[in-house]
Design a protein around this motif. Structure first.
Motif, PDB file in Angstrom:
ATOM      1  N   LYS A  49      -1.342  -1.431  -6.045  1.00  0.00           N
ATOM      2  CA  LYS A  49      -0.616  -0.165  -5.938  1.00  0.00           C
ATOM      3  C   LYS A  49      -1.320   0.785  -4.965  1.00  0.00           C
ATOM      4  O   LYS A  49      -0.667   1.419  -4.114  1.00  0.00           O
ATOM      5  CB  LYS A  49      -0.521   0.468  -7.328  1.00  0.00           C
ATOM      6  CG  LYS A  49       0.442   1.605  -7.400  1.00  0.00           C
ATOM      7  CD  LYS A  49       0.706   2.001  -8.830  1.00  0.00           C
ATOM      8  CE  LYS A  49       1.692   3.140  -8.822  1.00  0.00           C
ATOM      9  NZ  LYS A  49       1.710   3.896 -10.024  1.00  0.00           N
ATOM     10  N   GLU A 103       0.562   2.093  -1.767  1.00  0.00           N
ATOM     11  CA  GLU A 103       0.838   3.540  -1.649  1.00  0.00           C
ATOM     12  C   GLU A 103       0.275   4.054  -0.315  1.00  0.00           C
ATOM     13  O   GLU A 103       0.887   4.875   0.354  1.00  0.00           O
ATOM     14  CB  GLU A 103       0.220   4.321  -2.816  1.00  0.00           C
ATOM     15  CG  GLU A 103       0.811   4.014  -4.184  1.00  0.00           C
ATOM     16  CD  GLU A 103       2.143   4.694  -4.458  1.00  0.00           C
ATOM     17  OE1 GLU A 103       2.711   5.288  -3.523  1.00  0.00           O
ATOM     18  OE2 GLU A 103       2.635   4.587  -5.602  1.00  0.00           O
ATOM     19  N   ARG A 112       2.626   3.057   2.422  1.00  0.00           N
ATOM     20  CA  ARG A 112       3.832   3.899   2.450  1.00  0.00           C
ATOM     21  C   ARG A 112       3.529   5.272   3.060  1.00  0.00           C
ATOM     22  O   ARG A 112       4.295   5.792   3.861  1.00  0.00           O
ATOM     23  CB  ARG A 112       4.408   4.062   1.027  1.00  0.00           C
ATOM     24  CG  ARG A 112       5.228   2.849   0.576  1.00  0.00           C
ATOM     25  CD  ARG A 112       5.830   3.087  -0.792  1.00  0.00           C
ATOM     26  NE  ARG A 112       6.718   4.242  -0.818  1.00  0.00           N
ATOM     27  CZ  ARG A 112       8.003   4.219  -0.529  1.00  0.00           C
ATOM     28  NH1 ARG A 112       8.588   3.083  -0.186  1.00  0.00           N
ATOM     29  NH2 ARG A 112       8.730   5.323  -0.597  1.00  0.00           N
ATOM     30  N   ARG A 113       2.374   5.825   2.659  1.00  0.00           N
ATOM     31  CA  ARG A 113       1.986   7.134   3.209  1.00  0.00           C
ATOM     32  C   ARG A 113       1.811   7.071   4.717  1.00  0.00           C
ATOM     33  O   ARG A 113       2.122   7.998   5.440  1.00  0.00           O
ATOM     34  CB  ARG A 113       0.656   7.567   2.569  1.00  0.00           C
ATOM     35  CG  ARG A 113       0.789   8.762   1.655  1.00  0.00           C
ATOM     36  CD  ARG A 113      -0.531   9.394   1.237  1.00  0.00           C
ATOM     37  NE  ARG A 113      -1.738   8.665   1.425  1.00  0.00           N
ATOM     38  CZ  ARG A 113      -2.297   7.857   0.500  1.00  0.00           C
ATOM     39  NH1 ARG A 113      -1.711   7.692  -0.674  1.00  0.00           N
ATOM     40  NH2 ARG A 113      -3.426   7.231   0.758  1.00  0.00           N
ATOM     41  N   THR A 134       5.543  -1.387  -4.634  1.00  0.00           N
ATOM     42  CA  THR A 134       4.257  -0.802  -5.038  1.00  0.00           C
ATOM     43  C   THR A 134       3.765  -1.338  -6.383  1.00  0.00           C
ATOM     44  O   THR A 134       2.565  -1.403  -6.615  1.00  0.00           O
ATOM     45  CB  THR A 134       4.378   0.734  -5.124  1.00  0.00           C
ATOM     46  OG1 THR A 134       5.586   1.048  -5.821  1.00  0.00           O
ATOM     47  CG2 THR A 134       4.392   1.354  -3.745  1.00  0.00           C
TER      48      THR A 134
END
Ligand SMILES: [Fe+2]
Length: 528
Positions: A397, A401, A404-405, A428
């Motif tokens: 995760k 994450e 994605r950021r 995620t």
């Protein structure tokens, strides 16, 4: 590699590039030593030839010379044609007894995206002729074609898949995602595939001499030799290059009878730490790659820039991981998998991986992963196997994450380990309820038995479970064996799962059993 010294500058360059030889390396110390050794008068090239870790202008060429008993040299020739009329490189290469009589020659000054042929010779014998392609120029956007496979237990069956993979045309690279060897006896395969390596002649190997014997034995296979002779090769290890389900510095976290390996069958004859190093040393010797020195000598992770279209991120998911949570018990609830202190990649590799993927300017980010990244659930949210990424869910995760950021696009996991063909979407939290991150292709096994063969549970029952619990997995085949071929293009990535009709006979037709597409910019796999 004991007798080929990389200079400090070479190591720094290699490290800066992710540790995987993104630079041409001329090994002056090895050249000097080779000059002092006599040319081999005899010797046999019984295990073929291989090319590895290609770069636009260089590659590593490998062979092993048997029936020698001392240091010697062999002649290496590299040519632009298979008749060796246009030779571009000729050198004496050291055959080193300290490296099990193998040769690892880094050859430079080659042309990008070109085909080359090579052979080794003693005074009285020639190796077979090998071929390889150099990679395209680093910023080119031309389409790439990549084959990958995993899990080739010799005793489980014939390498009918490799016979077909060897003949695949225009592959830029073949990638092995682990379990190139199996460290002991697991499968009752067809007659003629018996593995009697090891001092007890039962297939169990623990000492360096035994691991060497194992690689020599596997590399007698004609289909594996054909694969190596035809394509540039990159390999990462999984667990069976050392021991089943080992984790970091120790064996599987499953409770084990004292004095036995984790399956409770084979006595532990060599302490785990020494056994792991024996497995690593034999791996580096037996495959076409240059080994880093000193503290980096066991490092395999890093980036291979294929071209401007794709970066290949190679990760090591065994060497640095925390022990499996919950005693590695399958099909059991395990809250510890959400503990952020547990790691699969280890701190240094994770830092590199997050940064390397997030800063890559290549359109496609191909992630070579030993173990399955998507969840494998018995019901939604109930993970089945703590040895794969599910058992390290907090770290998965955290990494996803971050991606994605940082707006990472076009991440595609290429995966081995579970002896099952599978394709689906990465999120995620691993399953359908998470946020999309990319896609994953799990390439089956070349021979190693899948769940129906190992457990007797019919494939249809397993697939019914998959359809109920694993809605992020859009395709699965639990029964067949084979490999995957990818085509990477600017606007889409396509893939085929290919499978021989049988691994129980020496030859077999091979057919495509699954076709997939991922459109650029869309973290969604289509089953065609
Ligand atoms: Fe395997």
């Amino acid at each position: 590699m004991a007798n080929t010294s990389l200079t400090r500058r070479q190591i720094l360059l290699a490290s800066a590039a992710g540790g995987l030889l993104a630079t041409e390396q001329l090994n002056y110390a090895a050249i000097a030593r080779a000059k002092r050794a006599p040319k081999a008068a005899h010797g046999v090239f019984a295990h073929g030839v291989a090319a590895g870790y290609p770069h636009p202008t260089s590659t590593t060429l490998w062979t092993r010379v048997t029936e020698l008993s001392h240091r010697a040299t062999v002649e290496l020739e590299v040519a632009r044609d298979r008749h060796f009329r246009h030779v571009v490189h000729r050198a004496q290469e050291l055959v080193d007894p300290a490296l099990d009589y193998t040769v690892h020659a880094r050859v430079g000054r080659l042309r990008p995206d070109d085909e080359y042929f090579y052979r080794f010779a003693t005074k009285s014998s020639h190796s077979r002729i090998g071929r390889f392609k150099t990679l395209p120029p680093p910023h080119s956007k031309q389409a790439l074609r990549i084959g990958f496979f995993s899990c080739q237990s010799y005793e489980a069956g014939y390498y009918t898949a490799h016979a077909a993979l060897a003949k695949e045309e225009d592959l830029d690279l073949v990638l092995c995602l682990g379990d190139y060897i199996y460290e002991h006896h697991y499968y009752e395969g067809p007659p003629g595939r018996l593995d009697t390596t090891g001092v007890n002649k039962d297939g169990d190997v623990q000492s360096l001499a035994e691991y060497r014997q194992k690689y020599r034995f596997y590399q007698t296979d004609p289909n594996l030799q054909a694969l190596h002779a035809n394509h540039a090769f990159v390999a990462i290890w999984d667990d069976h290059e050392v021991e089943d389900n080992y984790a970091g510095k120790g064996p599987d976290s499953k409770p084990t009878p004292p004095g036995f390996e984790n399956n409770g069958v084979y006595p532990r004859r060599v302490p785990f730490a020494q056994r792991r190093q024996n497995g690593y040393d034999a791996f580096f010797e037996a495959l076409p790659r240059i080994r880093l020195k000193g503290r980096q000598r066991n490092r395999t992770y890093g980036t291979i820039r294929l071209n401007g279209l794709a970066d290949l991120f190679i990760t090591d998911q065994r060497q640095y991981r925390s022990p499996q949570a919950c005693d590695d018990a399958t099909l059991a609830p395990c809250p510890a998998e959400d503990d952020p202190k547990r790691t699969l990649l280890g701190a240094a590799q994770k830092k590199w991986f997050k940064r390397a993927v997030a800063t890559s300017d290549a359109k496609w980010k191909l992630w070579a992963s030993e173990v399955m990244i998507m969840s494998l659930d018995s019901s939604i949210g109930q993970h089945a196997n703590p040895d794969q990424w599910d058992g390290y869910a907090a770290e998965r995760k955290e990494i996803f994450e971050t991606f994605r950021r940082k707006h990472v696009k076009n991440l595609v996991g290429l995966t081995g380990d579970i002896h099952t063909f599978a394709a689906g979407n990465l999120t995620t939290n691993g399953n359908i309820t998470g946020k999309p991150v990319g896609t994953e292709l799990v390439g089956g096994s070349v021979t190693s038995f899948g769940l129906p063969e190992e457990t007797g549970i019919p494939a249809a029952a397993l697939d019914a479970l998959r359809k109920a619990g694993d809605k992020h997995i859009l395709y699965a085949d639990f029964e067949r064996h084979g490999y995957c071929v990818l085509q990477v293009k600017p606007k889409e990535l396509t893939a085929q799962f290919k499978s021989p009709d049988t691994i129980a006979a020496p030859t077999s037709p091979v057919r495509t059993i699954g076709r997939f597409r991922v459109k650029s910019g869309t973290p969604k796999l289509e089953v065609l």
